[in-house]
Design a protein around this motif. Sequence first.
Motif, mmCIF file in Angstrom:
data_model
loop_
_atom_site.group_PDB
_atom_site.id
_atom_site.type_symbol
_atom_site.label_atom_id
_atom_site.label_comp_id
_atom_site.label_asym_id
_atom_site.label_seq_id
_atom_site.Cartn_x
_atom_site.Cartn_y
_atom_site.Cartn_z
ATOM 1 N N LEU A 164 7.975 -26.708 109.517
ATOM 2 C CA LEU A 164 8.377 -25.575 108.672
ATOM 3 C C LEU A 164 9.064 -24.501 109.509
ATOM 4 O O LEU A 164 10.013 -23.868 109.071
ATOM 5 C CB LEU A 164 7.167 -24.991 107.942
ATOM 6 N N GLY A 165 8.566 -24.292 110.727
ATOM 7 C CA GLY A 165 9.154 -23.282 111.601
ATOM 8 C C GLY A 165 10.524 -23.686 112.137
ATOM 9 O O GLY A 165 11.375 -22.825 112.367
ATOM 10 N N ASN A 166 10.739 -25.004 112.314
ATOM 11 C CA ASN A 166 12.010 -25.475 112.856
ATOM 12 C C ASN A 166 13.112 -25.576 111.810
ATOM 13 O O ASN A 166 14.280 -25.677 112.162
ATOM 14 C CB ASN A 166 11.824 -26.850 113.526
ATOM 15 N N ALA A 167 12.728 -25.607 110.537
ATOM 16 C CA ALA A 167 13.734 -25.752 109.466
ATOM 17 C C ALA A 167 14.504 -24.448 109.294
ATOM 18 O O ALA A 167 13.927 -23.368 109.279
ATOM 19 C CB ALA A 167 13.046 -26.140 108.163
ATOM 20 N N ALA A 168 15.806 -24.574 109.173
ATOM 21 C CA ALA A 168 16.673 -23.396 109.042
ATOM 22 C C ALA A 168 16.519 -22.774 107.665
ATOM 23 O O ALA A 168 16.447 -23.468 106.669
ATOM 24 C CB ALA A 168 18.120 -23.800 109.274
ATOM 25 N N ILE A 169 16.475 -21.438 107.641
ATOM 26 C CA ILE A 169 16.367 -20.704 106.368
ATOM 27 C C ILE A 169 17.620 -19.885 106.148
ATOM 28 O O ILE A 169 17.583 -18.799 105.656
ATOM 29 C CB ILE A 169 15.101 -19.823 106.356
ATOM 30 N N TRP A 214 -2.230 -32.771 111.745
ATOM 31 C CA TRP A 214 -1.248 -32.773 110.652
ATOM 32 C C TRP A 214 -0.786 -31.347 110.356
ATOM 33 O O TRP A 214 0.413 -31.101 110.179
ATOM 34 C CB TRP A 214 -1.842 -33.409 109.396
ATOM 35 N N ALA A 215 -1.723 -30.404 110.280
ATOM 36 C CA ALA A 215 -1.371 -29.011 109.981
ATOM 37 C C ALA A 215 -0.488 -28.421 111.083
ATOM 38 O O ALA A 215 0.460 -27.693 110.793
ATOM 39 C CB ALA A 215 -2.636 -28.176 109.793
ATOM 40 N N GLN A 216 -0.788 -28.750 112.351
ATOM 41 C CA GLN A 216 0.048 -28.261 113.452
ATOM 42 C C GLN A 216 1.477 -28.797 113.326
ATOM 43 O O GLN A 216 2.454 -28.054 113.488
ATOM 44 C CB GLN A 216 -0.552 -28.686 114.796
ATOM 45 N N THR A 217 1.600 -30.076 112.998
ATOM 46 C CA THR A 217 2.926 -30.689 112.825
ATOM 47 C C THR A 217 3.657 -30.064 111.645
ATOM 48 O O THR A 217 4.856 -29.767 111.721
ATOM 49 C CB THR A 217 2.788 -32.216 112.622
ATOM 50 N N ALA A 218 2.950 -29.852 110.539
ATOM 51 C CA ALA A 218 3.568 -29.258 109.349
ATOM 52 C C ALA A 218 4.081 -27.847 109.654
ATOM 53 O O ALA A 218 5.206 -27.494 109.278
ATOM 54 C CB ALA A 218 2.568 -29.229 108.199
ATOM 55 N N ILE A 219 3.267 -27.062 110.339
ATOM 56 C CA ILE A 219 3.687 -25.694 110.695
ATOM 57 C C ILE A 219 4.906 -25.738 111.609
ATOM 58 O O ILE A 219 5.853 -24.961 111.453
ATOM 59 C CB ILE A 219 2.517 -24.921 111.344
ATOM 60 N N GLU A 220 4.917 -26.677 112.555
ATOM 61 C CA GLU A 220 6.056 -26.811 113.469
ATOM 62 C C GLU A 220 7.328 -27.200 112.706
ATOM 63 O O GLU A 220 8.389 -26.622 112.914
ATOM 64 C CB GLU A 220 5.733 -27.866 114.533
ATOM 65 N N VAL A 225 9.163 -29.054 103.524
ATOM 66 C CA VAL A 225 8.276 -28.558 102.472
ATOM 67 C C VAL A 225 7.731 -29.716 101.644
ATOM 68 O O VAL A 225 6.540 -29.748 101.302
ATOM 69 C CB VAL A 225 9.012 -27.525 101.583
ATOM 70 N N VAL A 226 8.573 -30.697 101.325
ATOM 71 C CA VAL A 226 8.109 -31.858 100.554
ATOM 72 C C VAL A 226 7.027 -32.611 101.317
ATOM 73 O O VAL A 226 5.975 -32.942 100.753
ATOM 74 C CB VAL A 226 9.288 -32.794 100.198
#
Length: 180
Positions: A174-179, A166-172, A96-97
């Motif tokens: 964010l999707g890979n980070a555990a919630i 950059w947006a594709q990497t950011a979405i990836e 997120v940062v």
Amino acid sequence: MAKVTINKQGIARMMREMQREFDKHPIQVTTVADAPTGLRGVEGTTGPTTITYNGPVIHGGAAGAQLAWNNTGTVNQQQTRNEQITPGFEALAQAVVSTRQGLSAVGLSEQDLQDAEAAADEVLTEVTQETPDPSRLRRGVAALKGLLAPIATGLATGAGAGAQAWAQTAIEQLGNAAIG
């Protein structure tokens, strides 16, 4: 249709002249309050009190507030917060940062940029709680991904290839980070 031009120098001159007049005549506010029994005002009277304000007045808490007053140039203010990330949410916080840091360069509209920054801030606030709420985290991450999706897919007008990647990497990320 006639073209309208704005005389910026004239407006600036008018504002300086108005400020000089305001400086000559500070704002005075007369207040009248019922004094508690046994208290007297100035010189033994209980009459009205005149208070002169030559600057901003803040009533109530102002924790974390920053204020620039009567400056003649550009003011840059910054605040740094150091908060502990709840164990297990470090990867999400880092994703997120890094996403938030790159938002201003990808061509989001002003409103979408504000919404994305607010969503990122909500997630970052939540991951510093003792027990982060997974539903709040999912909503914040989904909002970020949703705002970045048009750029990542190339649907946003004016988004270059760099912004798209950059947006594709950011979405990836964010999707890979555990919630949790």
